[in-house]
Scaffold this motif. Sequence first.
Motif, PDB file in Angstrom:
ATOM      1  N   LEU A 154       0.649  -1.187   0.069  1.00 48.64           N
ATOM      2  CA  LEU A 154      -0.085  -0.149   0.110  1.00 48.64           C
ATOM      3  C   LEU A 154       0.860   1.354   0.057  1.00 48.64           C
ATOM      4  O   LEU A 154       0.704   2.054  -0.812  1.00 48.64           O
ATOM      5  CB  LEU A 154      -0.889   0.056   1.388  1.00 48.64           C
ATOM      6  N   LEU A 201       8.926  -7.551  -5.251  1.00 47.60           N
ATOM      7  CA  LEU A 201       9.138  -7.491  -3.370  1.00 47.60           C
ATOM      8  C   LEU A 201       8.734  -8.669  -2.826  1.00 47.60           C
ATOM      9  O   LEU A 201       9.060  -9.367  -2.054  1.00 47.60           O
ATOM     10  CB  LEU A 201       8.969  -6.188  -3.202  1.00 47.60           C
ATOM     11  N   LEU A 204       9.817 -12.332  -3.710  1.00 45.52           N
ATOM     12  CA  LEU A 204      11.019 -12.975  -3.117  1.00 45.52           C
ATOM     13  C   LEU A 204      11.037 -13.071  -1.578  1.00 45.52           C
ATOM     14  O   LEU A 204      11.386 -13.874  -1.047  1.00 45.52           O
ATOM     15  CB  LEU A 204      12.153 -11.685  -3.102  1.00 45.52           C
ATOM     16  N   PHE A 258      14.680 -15.067 -11.109  1.00 46.29           N
ATOM     17  CA  PHE A 258      15.524 -13.966 -11.274  1.00 46.29           C
ATOM     18  C   PHE A 258      16.243 -13.697 -12.501  1.00 46.29           C
ATOM     19  O   PHE A 258      16.321 -12.669 -13.039  1.00 46.29           O
ATOM     20  CB  PHE A 258      16.680 -14.053 -10.190  1.00 46.29           C
ATOM     21  N   LEU A 259      16.983 -14.733 -13.265  1.00 40.85           N
ATOM     22  CA  LEU A 259      17.775 -14.391 -14.188  1.00 40.85           C
ATOM     23  C   LEU A 259      16.783 -14.090 -15.463  1.00 40.85           C
ATOM     24  O   LEU A 259      17.381 -13.237 -16.317  1.00 40.85           O
ATOM     25  CB  LEU A 259      18.480 -15.741 -14.697  1.00 40.85           C
ATOM     26  N   GLN A 262      15.810 -10.317 -14.423  1.00 45.14           N
ATOM     27  CA  GLN A 262      16.616  -9.405 -13.620  1.00 45.14           C
ATOM     28  C   GLN A 262      16.644  -8.159 -13.832  1.00 45.14           C
ATOM     29  O   GLN A 262      16.782  -7.294 -12.878  1.00 45.14           O
ATOM     30  CB  GLN A 262      18.133 -10.103 -13.684  1.00 45.14           C
ATOM     31  N   ARG A 263      16.795  -7.476 -15.301  1.00 45.04           N
ATOM     32  CA  ARG A 263      16.342  -6.242 -15.589  1.00 45.04           C
ATOM     33  C   ARG A 263      15.282  -5.485 -14.707  1.00 45.04           C
ATOM     34  O   ARG A 263      15.549  -4.426 -14.059  1.00 45.04           O
ATOM     35  CB  ARG A 263      16.115  -5.783 -16.670  1.00 45.04           C
ATOM     36  N   ILE A 265      13.511  -6.648 -11.994  1.00 49.15           N
ATOM     37  CA  ILE A 265      14.059  -6.924 -10.542  1.00 49.15           C
ATOM     38  C   ILE A 265      14.853  -5.840 -10.174  1.00 49.15           C
ATOM     39  O   ILE A 265      14.363  -5.300  -8.986  1.00 49.15           O
ATOM     40  CB  ILE A 265      14.344  -8.329 -10.469  1.00 49.15           C
ATOM     41  N   ILE A 266      16.040  -5.640 -10.651  1.00 45.30           N
ATOM     42  CA  ILE A 266      16.818  -4.530 -10.212  1.00 45.30           C
ATOM     43  C   ILE A 266      16.229  -3.362 -10.375  1.00 45.30           C
ATOM     44  O   ILE A 266      16.387  -2.507  -9.509  1.00 45.30           O
ATOM     45  CB  ILE A 266      18.116  -4.795 -11.096  1.00 45.30           C
ATOM     46  N   ILE A 269      13.460  -2.954  -7.570  1.00 46.79           N
ATOM     47  CA  ILE A 269      14.332  -2.928  -6.163  1.00 46.79           C
ATOM     48  C   ILE A 269      14.393  -1.508  -5.684  1.00 46.79           C
ATOM     49  O   ILE A 269      14.210  -0.883  -4.798  1.00 46.79           O
ATOM     50  CB  ILE A 269      15.118  -3.736  -6.179  1.00 46.79           C
ATOM     51  N   ALA A 270      15.332  -0.968  -6.710  1.00 44.75           N
ATOM     52  CA  ALA A 270      15.577   0.449  -6.642  1.00 44.75           C
ATOM     53  C   ALA A 270      14.530   1.341  -6.467  1.00 44.75           C
ATOM     54  O   ALA A 270      14.540   2.131  -5.703  1.00 44.75           O
ATOM     55  CB  ALA A 270      16.525   0.741  -7.916  1.00 44.75           C
ATOM     56  N   SER A 273      12.726   1.012  -3.106  1.00 42.17           N
ATOM     57  CA  SER A 273      13.205   1.543  -1.899  1.00 42.17           C
ATOM     58  C   SER A 273      13.459   3.038  -1.923  1.00 42.17           C
ATOM     59  O   SER A 273      13.693   3.465  -0.876  1.00 42.17           O
ATOM     60  CB  SER A 273      14.904   0.840  -1.893  1.00 42.17           C
ATOM     61  N   ILE A 274      13.467   3.634  -3.286  1.00 40.97           N
ATOM     62  CA  ILE A 274      13.687   5.240  -3.150  1.00 40.97           C
ATOM     63  C   ILE A 274      12.521   5.918  -2.913  1.00 40.97           C
ATOM     64  O   ILE A 274      12.659   7.041  -2.477  1.00 40.97           O
ATOM     65  CB  ILE A 274      14.546   5.414  -4.485  1.00 40.97           C
TER      66      ILE A 274
END
Lengths: 275, 313
Positions: A154, A201, A204, A258-259, A262-263, A265-266, A269-270, A273-274
């Motif tokens: 949320l 997120l 995982l 993930f593989l 991966q693009r 996912i990375i 994640i960024a 978090s930001i």
Amino acid sequence: MNPRYTKVTFLLEIIGIVLGVIFLIPFYFVIINSVKGFADILIDAAAWPQEFLFSNYLKVWDIINFPRAFWNSLIITVISNIGLVVISSMAAWKMVRTQGKFSKILFALFVSAMVIPFQTVMIPLMKLGGTLNLTNSIPGLIIMYFGFGVPLSLFLYHGFIKTVPIEIEESARIDGCSQFGVFWRIVFPLLKPITVTVVILNTLWIWNDYLLPLLVLQDAELRTIPLATSSFFAQYTKQWDMGLAALVMGITPVVIFFLFLQRHIIKGIAQGSIK
Amino acid sequence: METKVEIQEPAVKAEIKTVSRKKANLKKILTYSAFVGPALIFFLVIQIIPFLMGIYYSFTSWNGVSSVVEWVGLENYIKIFKNDPKFFDSFIFTTKFMLASVIISNLLGFGLALLLNAALKSRNLLRTVFFIPNVIGGLLLGFIWQFIFVKGFTAIGNLTDLSVFKLPWLGDETTAFWGIVIVFAWQISGYMMVIYIAALQGVDQTLLEAARIDGASSWTLLTKIIIPLILPAFTICFFLTISMAFKIFDLNISLTGGGPFNSTQSVAINIYQEAFQNNRYGLGTAKSILFFLVVAIFTTVQVMMTKKREVEA
């Protein structure tokens, strides 16, 4: 902006690759030894296998009932994800669009719950779960993931929706579209980037979770992959040949996931978090 | 007639208005509940109600099984403070572990981010490599590293003759502590790297270019421009590592099982054992409430401290 590839860059490249190889060494050990016989592992764990034995995998496949555990993990992860996306995106949208004290207080409540460690609620939750018949059942576990996943999901949607312009929604309302219509037909498709982040997120976290399934699921039939793998280690401690095969089987699905992504996912994640 | 109508009309209108307004209000509340309700209900039932129940149980001697829940007041809390050295040991371990992990994994994560922010040809591949440990759960990582410490290190030790690899890694209190820190850092630093890279990419390149022309060294650029500009990323990364390290459970369960001699027992493990193995739910919840307070204080203070610096920058 592409700076020239200098000697310094080359040096950094070498450092990076060396560090990368060091990072991957644990995987080398695990994979290489998972196809060795027990005696072969004891002689030298670093050496290349004298002969490749895939019998470790076949044995473990049966002992931990891998297909069953895989299916359980998959169904739990997928349904929890769908539910979390639906309930969190709807709630976040309405809370952003309805200005007022109530929405603000509610949002603060959701967010502040993120500080509560799982261990603080787990004991009474097991009591409550027993009363509500949520224990020892996969649907019950999924409902718990709904509850635990809502705050972060949320929060992410809330932050994203604030940047979505309201004009399109207003014109659709004037054209006679219902609120649900507006949300599902117009707003939800616009939320795709943050939905990807939320799904990654949550996937995982839920796929790898150990403590909650350990508390909720007792039947061997219902075990998830982390539970099945850990039960193997508890029963057959130091049987490294089969233990390592169990580990490789346990980590393969999520590493493939993930593989492939991966693009995303990375990036996700960024983004997550930001915000 | 005419006058009558003129007088009546506004009154009727007003009545219709209040009725329709009430209806409209009800409709508003209903749609609001339809959108927010499901999320709120799951959240209340799974998190808030158990949290409140936990506060209540922490004042009882409940054993988890009996239907009689006896109120004992502050007895549990007094017991914990007076004669539960194991709980304090687990707190000390967790705090030490948290400090070591936050420093190491952020240094490593930030270093990797700086490295992979350079124009390396292999940077996308390397980002993937450093991130991989994050997709595997802490439990399985612990089992993997158990093998590495026990068998892998011995093999490397025999090959290289380095004494570091010949230590009894999981059998000794100090090395077991650092063993868990190593595994945690190996897992988490790729995650931190991703956040730092995202922040570094937001730094205005022309600013760095200008400073470089003015003769600033790389070190000055880093400490005077880059780090102040990306302080928000440090806030997030510290918050994440502090809370993840504090709640550590899976990793020590599978790596050391809390041993040797309980030296790597985290607070989370201590609470779990108190409740589900010793069947002292009342005591367990009291511990978990204390745990909550400590986590809440640590994370709020940290966010406040780093936020304040953000404003200054």
